[in-house]
Structures are given as C-alpha cells and as structure tokens.
Design a protein around this motif. Structure first.
Motif, PDB file in Angstrom:
ATOM      1  N   UNK A 112     -45.282  12.480  17.856  1.00 11.97           N
ATOM      2  CA  UNK A 112     -45.054  13.379  19.253  1.00 11.97           C
ATOM      3  C   UNK A 112     -45.983  15.151  19.165  1.00 11.97           C
ATOM      4  N   UNK A 113     -46.853  15.575  20.199  1.00  6.27           N
ATOM      5  CA  UNK A 113     -47.592  16.296  19.563  1.00  6.27           C
ATOM      6  C   UNK A 113     -45.802  17.734  19.228  1.00  6.27           C
ATOM      7  N   UNK A 114     -46.605  18.949  18.756  1.00  4.15           N
ATOM      8  CA  UNK A 114     -45.246  19.681  18.100  1.00  4.15           C
ATOM      9  C   UNK A 114     -44.977  19.914  19.819  1.00  4.15           C
ATOM     10  N   UNK A 115     -43.271  20.107  19.805  1.00  4.04           N
ATOM     11  CA  UNK A 115     -42.117  20.680  21.850  1.00  4.04           C
ATOM     12  C   UNK A 115     -41.020  21.575  21.337  1.00  4.04           C
ATOM     13  N   UNK A 116     -40.897  22.450  22.168  1.00  2.00           N
ATOM     14  CA  UNK A 116     -39.860  22.921  21.866  1.00  2.00           C
ATOM     15  C   UNK A 116     -38.816  22.708  21.839  1.00  2.00           C
TER      16      UNK A 116
END
Length: 343
Positions: A112-116
C-alpha cells in the motif's frame, strides 16, 4: 511528548520522545484526536511478522498546525487539518490518473502507499509530522472527532464510489458489519442514493444503531441470512454487497446472496476467501474487488458530507494514558463507532 509505540512484537507502550521538527514541505500537527481501527489490532496481532517496530501508531489523525517547514505556503500555524491516510507521490501515472491509493512510487504492486502509523510515525501522540500536501482543511469540523474520517470515512467512500452505477432507486445494498467503517458507510449510502439498505451484524445494539441511521432491514448473521436477503429481493439477490468484516462466514454470505452482475466489495481484513473460479456456475457476471483506502477526491467528498452534517462518526474518547483500555474495548467489540485517543 508522549506517543503510543508498537515497541516490540504484539506489544504497545506509551513512551516519552522528543517533539519532532517539520522538514521542507512538511507541517507539525498538534494532535487533537487519533482514531483506533481494527487494522491497528491487525498490526499488533502480526507479532514479529511486522518489521516496523518503534513507529508511533495511528493512521486516523486530525489537529491544529503549530509549525511549518521550509517552502510551505499552503498552510499556516493555527489551521485545523485532517491528515490524509494515503501519502501518495502525486506525480506517478496512477496518481495523475486519480488513483493515488494505488501510488506506484510510495506503494507498489505488493504494498500500500506510504501512510502514517504504518510507514511513518502516526497520530497516537501529542504531535505528528505530515507532508503539507496531505493535510486537508477541516473548516468548521471539530478536529477532536475528525480523525476517523480519513479511514472510517474514506474507505467506505472508495468502495461506494466503485459501485455507483448499481446504486439505482430500485437496487438493494447489503452492508455487512456496522462498526467503525460500516456505520459511516451506511450514512454515505443514505446520503447519496435511494437504494434499499440491508444491514447485517451479530451485535443487536449495532443493528439498532443501523436502523437509527436509516437501514431499511436489519439482520443478524446465521444459517438463514442469505435466504432472508434473497427473500427480500424476490429471489434475485443484492445488487451490491459491501463486507466490512471479511471473515470467511461474511464472505460466504456475500457469495450466497449477490445478484447476477452484482458487485461485491471486500473491505474487512478478516482473511476470508471468495469462492470463485473461472468456471463459477452462478450467478453470472459478479464483480469482486478488494478495496483499499481511497483517493484524495474520495476524501474531499467525505469532508463535504461531514461539513453538511450528512455523515457523523460515532466515537468514544479516551485519554492517551488509557490507550490500552481503548485497544481492549475495540478488540472486545464494546465500541459504538470509533475509539479516539486524546493527547
């Protein structure tokens, strides 16, 4: 500052850490509230299979900007913002085409894309750093309760937007799981379409909540639930089924009650497998999609609906010191809606 860390396999701790400083194109957000999600439990339960120990948890954050990095002109100190879940690059082909939840640069084919809270320090802290471009203005929305909009609102919005062509006045939509995501998804459906809504949940209090939110029919899961859905649709099946649970029993329910050319959206992380093959007998034409998060455009729609009071996240607040109680209550299914940690 204090921050909730996944410090070692299956272990969460509240730690004192330095207040971070924003870099170029970043802002620092004084967190007003951080939502808890079942995917947070999923990370904890992965044990040593999750390699990112030491990260601050929390992918549902909102608050007030209290510092800006070099080059930031889009935001000012004092702005109330929602921190986007999906930290896409904005320039790859997927992002340019509006599919930023499938970013080729910060994510990829198998990720998945970068995420906090997943690839960068998240919102379960007094302060967090975020790219300025991924902080969306909240306007008059209360930042304490806004954090879940970035997942509990965004994720249902993406799933619903992917089935818009089937949300006609005569259609039937089944929502499985009226928890953190499902109760918002039900509200979105009620706000944007005139389809008949069937809510399924094993908790009678959540079914009562679903009825309050506008569900036309409420059903508990069991051996007769698929037959009930078929009966409610004249034997034809539901046009759309959105499964916010994803265990084998709920996936099987979707397979047994979807209509020909119907659309199934598998959102929950319960590990169930859809019983499909190239030679599946019936019904014909079923479209099955694994849904992840959503796009910036989806999130802007969520914020617009929230600003119009058409959707509202139900939540219970916990002081950050009581983080473990919040996680325990989430795991035990005691929550109506979301839990929110308040620093």
């Amino acid at each position: 500052m204090r921050a909730v860390k996944l410090s070692s396999p299956s272990t969460l701790t509240l730690e004192d850490v330095d207040i971070p400083e924003p870099g170029p194109a970043e802002v620092r957000v004084k967190v007003a509230g951080a939502g808890l999600c079942h995917s947070d439990l999923h990370l904890v339960d992965l044990g040593d299979a999750w390699p990112a120990f030491g990260l601050t948890m929390g992918h549902e954050g909102a608050g007030i900007i209290d510092a800006v990095g070099v080059g930031v002109t889009s935001h000012s100190v004092g702005d109330a913002v929602l921190v986007n879940l999906v930290w896409s690059c904005g320039t790859c082909r997927a992002c340019v085409e509006g599919r930023d939840n499938a970013c080729e640069v910060t994510g990829g084919r198998d990720s998945f894309p970068s995420a906090p809270g997943l690839t960068a320090d998240g919102a379960m802290a007094e302060y967090m750093i975020a790219p300025a471009r991924h902080c969306l203005p909240l306007g008059g929305i209360d930042p304490v309760g806004a954090g879940p909009l970035t997942d509990a609102g965004l994720t249902p919005m993406r799933a619903i937007n992917s089935v818009l062509d089937r949300l006609t006045p005569g259609a039937t939509v089944v929502v499985i799981g009226i928890g953190g995501l499902g109760h918002v998804g039900l509200q979105i459906l009620k706000a944007i379409c005139g389809s008949r809504l069937i809510a399924v949940d094993q908790d009678p209090t959540k079914l009562a909540h679903a009825a309050e939110l506008g569900a036309d029919v409420t059903l508990e899961p069991g051996p007769e639930t698929a037959a009930r859905i078929l009966a409610e649709t004249g034997g034809y099946g539901a046009d759309v089924i959105i499964d916010f649970v994803g265990v084998q029993a709920t996936v099987d329910l979707a397979a047994a009650s979807i209509a020909p050319e119907g659309k199934v959206r598998l959102v929950g992380l319960g590990g169930g497998a859809y019983p499909a093959s190239a030679a599946i007998e019936a019904p014909w034409g079923v479209n099955i999609q694994r849904s992840y998060a959503g796009t910036r455009a989806d999130l802007l729609q969520v914020l617009a609906l929230a600003a119009q009071n058409k959707i509202k996240v139900e939540y219970t607040t916990y002081p950050i010191d009581d983080f473990q109680q919040a996680f325990d209550d989430l795991r035990a299914g005691k929550l109506r809606g979301r839990a929110i940690l308040v620093p």
